[in-house]
Design a protein around this motif. Sequence first.
Motif, PDB file in Angstrom:
ATOM      1  N   TYR A  45      24.700  -1.006  33.657  1.00  0.00           N
ATOM      2  CA  TYR A  45      25.928  -0.758  34.403  1.00  0.00           C
ATOM      3  C   TYR A  45      25.952   0.590  35.116  1.00  0.00           C
ATOM      4  O   TYR A  45      27.022   1.081  35.486  1.00  0.00           O
ATOM      5  CB  TYR A  45      27.134  -0.942  33.490  1.00  0.00           C
ATOM      6  N   GLY A  46      24.772   1.203  35.315  1.00  0.00           N
ATOM      7  CA  GLY A  46      24.657   2.363  36.182  1.00  0.00           C
ATOM      8  C   GLY A  46      24.975   3.725  35.613  1.00  0.00           C
ATOM      9  O   GLY A  46      25.043   4.696  36.356  1.00  0.00           O
ATOM     10  N   ARG A  47      25.176   3.834  34.305  1.00  0.00           N
ATOM     11  CA  ARG A  47      25.435   5.145  33.705  1.00  0.00           C
ATOM     12  C   ARG A  47      24.140   5.876  33.340  1.00  0.00           C
ATOM     13  O   ARG A  47      24.152   7.054  33.018  1.00  0.00           O
ATOM     14  CB  ARG A  47      26.332   5.001  32.477  1.00  0.00           C
ATOM     15  N   ALA A  48      23.014   5.152  33.357  1.00  0.00           N
ATOM     16  CA  ALA A  48      21.691   5.707  33.085  1.00  0.00           C
ATOM     17  C   ALA A  48      20.696   4.900  33.908  1.00  0.00           C
ATOM     18  O   ALA A  48      21.031   3.847  34.448  1.00  0.00           O
ATOM     19  CB  ALA A  48      21.365   5.620  31.593  1.00  0.00           C
ATOM     20  N   SER A  49      19.466   5.410  33.982  1.00  0.00           N
ATOM     21  CA  SER A  49      18.444   4.735  34.778  1.00  0.00           C
ATOM     22  C   SER A  49      17.138   4.643  34.012  1.00  0.00           C
ATOM     23  O   SER A  49      16.732   5.596  33.346  1.00  0.00           O
ATOM     24  CB  SER A  49      18.182   5.506  36.077  1.00  0.00           C
TER      25      SER A  49
ATOM     26  N   VAL B  84      20.484   0.468  20.170  1.00  0.00           N
ATOM     27  CA  VAL B  84      19.791   0.403  21.453  1.00  0.00           C
ATOM     28  C   VAL B  84      20.570  -0.390  22.501  1.00  0.00           C
ATOM     29  O   VAL B  84      20.302  -0.261  23.697  1.00  0.00           O
ATOM     30  CB  VAL B  84      18.358  -0.159  21.311  1.00  0.00           C
ATOM     31  N   GLU B  85      21.534  -1.148  22.064  1.00  0.00           N
ATOM     32  CA  GLU B  85      22.373  -1.877  23.018  1.00  0.00           C
ATOM     33  C   GLU B  85      23.124  -0.914  23.937  1.00  0.00           C
ATOM     34  O   GLU B  85      23.413  -1.239  25.085  1.00  0.00           O
ATOM     35  CB  GLU B  85      23.352  -2.802  22.287  1.00  0.00           C
ATOM     36  N   GLU B  86      23.434   0.285  23.446  1.00  0.00           N
ATOM     37  CA  GLU B  86      24.098   1.291  24.282  1.00  0.00           C
ATOM     38  C   GLU B  86      23.177   1.743  25.409  1.00  0.00           C
ATOM     39  O   GLU B  86      23.615   1.940  26.543  1.00  0.00           O
ATOM     40  CB  GLU B  86      24.528   2.492  23.443  1.00  0.00           C
ATOM     41  N   LEU B  87      21.923   1.915  25.093  1.00  0.00           N
ATOM     42  CA  LEU B  87      20.921   2.285  26.079  1.00  0.00           C
ATOM     43  C   LEU B  87      20.812   1.197  27.151  1.00  0.00           C
ATOM     44  O   LEU B  87      20.839   1.478  28.350  1.00  0.00           O
ATOM     45  CB  LEU B  87      19.573   2.490  25.380  1.00  0.00           C
ATOM     46  N   TYR B  88      20.723  -0.049  26.705  1.00  0.00           N
ATOM     47  CA  TYR B  88      20.637  -1.192  27.618  1.00  0.00           C
ATOM     48  C   TYR B  88      21.870  -1.249  28.524  1.00  0.00           C
ATOM     49  O   TYR B  88      21.756  -1.356  29.743  1.00  0.00           O
ATOM     50  CB  TYR B  88      20.497  -2.492  26.834  1.00  0.00           C
ATOM     51  N   ALA B  89      23.051  -1.174  27.923  1.00  0.00           N
ATOM     52  CA  ALA B  89      24.298  -1.277  28.690  1.00  0.00           C
ATOM     53  C   ALA B  89      24.438  -0.130  29.691  1.00  0.00           C
ATOM     54  O   ALA B  89      24.881  -0.346  30.825  1.00  0.00           O
ATOM     55  CB  ALA B  89      25.503  -1.312  27.743  1.00  0.00           C
ATOM     56  N   ALA B  90      24.056   1.073  29.290  1.00  0.00           N
ATOM     57  CA  ALA B  90      24.155   2.218  30.200  1.00  0.00           C
ATOM     58  C   ALA B  90      23.263   2.013  31.426  1.00  0.00           C
ATOM     59  O   ALA B  90      23.669   2.318  32.556  1.00  0.00           O
ATOM     60  CB  ALA B  90      23.790   3.500  29.473  1.00  0.00           C
ATOM     61  N   CYS B  91      22.072   1.485  31.210  1.00  0.00           N
ATOM     62  CA  CYS B  91      21.172   1.207  32.344  1.00  0.00           C
ATOM     63  C   CYS B  91      21.696   0.033  33.172  1.00  0.00           C
ATOM     64  O   CYS B  91      21.678   0.065  34.400  1.00  0.00           O
ATOM     65  CB  CYS B  91      19.763   0.894  31.854  1.00  0.00           C
TER      66      CYS B  91
END
Length: 126
Positions: free
Chosen positions: A38-42, A29-36
Amino acid sequence: MKLQHADIRLHWARIKQQAIDIAGDDEPVEELYAACRYGRASLYVSDDCWVVLRPYVDPYKGVKKCLVWAMYCDGGDAVERYQSQLIEIAKSGNAVSLTMESQRRGWERRLAGTWKTKTTTYELEI
């Protein structure tokens, strides 16, 4: 309820365990957090639901699509309850479609008539 764009840092304590439950052992889930973060996901939230959307360009068609990466809703039926808002959000980012992936069986039945099954992935662990 209206989905609102949100800063994941402000909501992570509330949604982290739900994200872990959704992902299981497949994806940290850290990937989900990091993507949000740093702007790669919302992240979008309402009182009873949260969803992480990730825009991407289809490598074969060159068109923009929007992946429903993770979604949780109290009482279930998240996609059905929020589908019109998801479409609105995706269109505002110039996406031509919403996509999702799931290991759960039954999505074909539940979303019949609105969503199409494009691919199925099978995996053999060796």
